[in-house]
Design a protein around this motif. Sequence first.
Motif, short mmCIF file in Angstrom:
data_model
loop_
_atom_site.label_atom_id
_atom_site.label_comp_id
_atom_site.label_asym_id
_atom_site.label_seq_id
_atom_site.Cartn_x
_atom_site.Cartn_y
_atom_site.Cartn_z
N UNK A 201 0.84 -1.19 0.00
CA UNK A 201 0.00 0.00 0.00
C UNK A 201 0.87 1.25 0.00
N UNK A 202 0.54 2.21 -0.86
CA UNK A 202 1.29 3.45 -0.98
C UNK A 202 0.57 4.59 -0.28
N UNK A 203 -0.76 4.63 -0.39
CA UNK A 203 -1.54 5.68 0.26
C UNK A 203 -3.00 5.27 0.29
N UNK A 204 -3.77 5.95 1.10
CA UNK A 204 -5.22 5.79 1.11
C UNK A 204 -5.87 7.16 1.15
N UNK A 205 -7.03 7.28 0.52
CA UNK A 205 -7.94 8.40 0.73
C UNK A 205 -9.00 7.93 1.71
N UNK A 206 -9.34 8.78 2.67
CA UNK A 206 -10.16 8.30 3.78
C UNK A 206 -11.06 9.42 4.29
N UNK A 207 -12.28 9.04 4.67
CA UNK A 207 -13.22 9.96 5.32
C UNK A 207 -13.24 9.63 6.80
N UNK A 208 -12.95 10.63 7.61
CA UNK A 208 -12.89 10.42 9.06
C UNK A 208 -14.27 10.54 9.69
N UNK A 209 -14.31 10.29 11.00
CA UNK A 209 -15.57 10.27 11.72
C UNK A 209 -16.26 11.63 11.74
N UNK A 210 -15.51 12.70 11.59
CA UNK A 210 -16.13 14.03 11.57
C UNK A 210 -16.34 14.53 10.14
N UNK A 211 -16.25 13.64 9.17
CA UNK A 211 -16.57 13.99 7.79
C UNK A 211 -15.45 14.64 7.01
N UNK A 212 -14.24 14.65 7.54
CA UNK A 212 -13.10 15.20 6.81
C UNK A 212 -12.58 14.20 5.79
N UNK A 213 -12.04 14.71 4.71
CA UNK A 213 -11.44 13.88 3.67
C UNK A 213 -9.93 14.06 3.75
N UNK A 214 -9.21 12.96 3.97
CA UNK A 214 -7.76 13.00 4.15
C UNK A 214 -7.08 12.01 3.22
N UNK A 215 -5.84 12.30 2.89
CA UNK A 215 -4.96 11.32 2.27
C UNK A 215 -3.89 10.95 3.29
N UNK A 216 -3.70 9.67 3.49
CA UNK A 216 -2.70 9.18 4.44
C UNK A 216 -1.64 8.39 3.68
N UNK A 217 -0.38 8.67 3.99
CA UNK A 217 0.76 7.99 3.37
C UNK A 217 1.93 8.12 4.32
N UNK A 218 3.10 7.71 3.88
CA UNK A 218 4.29 7.89 4.71
C UNK A 218 4.58 9.37 4.97
N UNK A 219 4.12 10.24 4.07
CA UNK A 219 4.41 11.67 4.19
C UNK A 219 3.25 12.48 4.75
N UNK A 220 2.02 12.01 4.59
CA UNK A 220 0.84 12.72 5.08
C UNK A 220 0.11 11.85 6.10
N UNK A 221 -0.14 12.42 7.27
CA UNK A 221 -0.81 11.67 8.34
C UNK A 221 -0.19 10.27 8.49
#
Length: 480
Positions: free
Chosen positions: A164-184
Motif C-alpha cells: 500500500x502506498x496511500x489511502x484516501x479516507x473519510x474520518x468520523x467528523x466527515x473530513x477527507x484526508x490522504x494518508x501515506x508515509x508523508x501525510x498523516x
Amino acid sequence: MGSEAENGDHIDEFESGFLGDLIRPEDSGYDDARTVWNGMIDKRPDLVAHCQDVADVISAVEFAREQDLLVAVRGGGHNAAGLGTCDDGIVIDCSPMNWVDVDPDTRRVRIGGGATWRDVDHATQTFGLAVPGGVVSHTGVAGLTLGGGYGHLRRKYGLTCDNLVSVDLVTADGRFLTASEDEHPDLFWAVRGGGGNFGIVTAFEFEAHPIGTELATVETWHPIEDAAAVFKAWRDFVETAPRTVSGEAIIWGIPEDPHFPEEYHDDPVAIITAVHAGDPEEGEDLLRPLREFGSPLFDFSGRTRYLDLQQGFDPFFPAHEHRYYQGSVYLDSLDDEVITEIVEREPSRPDPRILYYVWNLGGAITEVPEHATAFNGRDHPYLLAIDCKWDDSDADEAILDWARSFQRDVQVHSPGEGYRNFPGLGEDEDGEPQRSPRSDETHDRLVEVKDQYDPTNVFSRNHGVTPSESARTDGGTVDE
C-alpha cells in the motif's frame, strides 16, 4: 432518532443531496441490500446508503453522526463475522465505488473502496501486473488490506498492506484526508493491519508487480490415509523453498462438482498446493519434486493463468448461499506432533464441506519490521485456518463448538494469536466481543490514533480498538 415523522424528514433531506441510492426496510431491494456473504448473518439496518463517490460517503457519515446512528461500513461484504452490516443503524455501502485505474509505467494502481480482487485482477492482468491480493476473488480489497492480507504472492511480495502506498479516507467528523508515509503517517501506519477503526477508505493506491499472466502451480489430491505423509512432504519442501514459493496443505472433502467422479463426493482428502511467483518454466522445475510425491487421486498441477488461480476457489464459497465460519491460529512450528494433531482432527469434522489448511509464511512478510505497520504476526512460520461451510441452522452449535475447540487445542503449539481477517464471528463462546491479539505497544499506539481520528467511536463495528475514556469525554482533533 426522534419520531417516525421526524425520521422521514431527516432521511428526505439527506436523500436530496445524495447521488447514490438510499434503501429503507420497506423498499423492494432491501433484502438484497442488507445481505452479506455469510448466510449466517441476518441483520436489519434502518438504512442502507449505496455511495457512488466520496461526497456520498461524507454525507452518509455526517448524517449518521447527526442522528447518532450505529454505523457499519461495507466494501466487498465478505467479512465472515458480518461486520459490514448491523441491526438498526446505517450501512454505508461503498460497493458501487469499484473502479480500478492502472498506470503500467509507474506500476501504481488506484482502487475504489468498494472494489473486489476480481475487479483488480481483471484490470492489472491486462498489463501482466498484479497487486498481492486474496485467494477468493470476490473478497473486498478494503477488508483484506485493512486486516493485513495473505495471498498467493505473500512470500515474494509480502502482505497486501505492505504494498500500500496511500489511502484516501473519510474520518468520523466527515473530513477527507490522504494518508501515506508523508501525510498523516500515524493514520497510514494504523490502516495497515489495524482494521477499519479509523475511517472509511474511499481509495487505495498500491504498488503492482510484474508477474506475467501464467504461473507454475502444484495441486495434488491424495487419499486421507496418506495425509500425515503428504503434510510432512509438503512441510519439508516449503521449509527449504525460495521465497518465490507460497503454498497450502489442506484437509477437505471432495466437493460435489462435475470435475470429480460422483463416487468420490464428500470423501476426505489431503491436498498440497504451491504457487511459484516467477518464470513458469523455472517454477515447473522447482516444484516438480512436490508434484511427484505419492500417488494422488487427482493432479491439477501445471501452468495456470493467474486469473484462474485467483478465482479457483470461488465456486465453493458463493455469497449468501451458505453459513460460514472462519477461524485461525498461528503456529510456532509444523513438526510431526503438530501434523499428527491436525490430521487426526479430520474424522470429527461435523460436515464434509469443512476444510482446514496450513499456510506457509515467512519470506517478504518477515522483512518488514514488526512495528512498522499495525499488523501483528509477521514472525510466525505457519498459519492454521479453519473454514466451515454448512446450511442447517440446527447445526450451528455443533460446528462452532468443533471449530473453536480445534483452535483452543492447537494453541499449545501456538503463540495464541490468530489472523484478524479470519476472526470467527467476532465473539467468543460466551458471546463476549473478541479483541484481536496484538502486542501492548501496537494496541496502545492504535488507541492513540483512534483517539485522534475517531474519539467518539463512530466506527465501532470492528475488532478491538476503542478510544480512551478521556478521548470520548473530550472529543478529539484531526490535525490539518
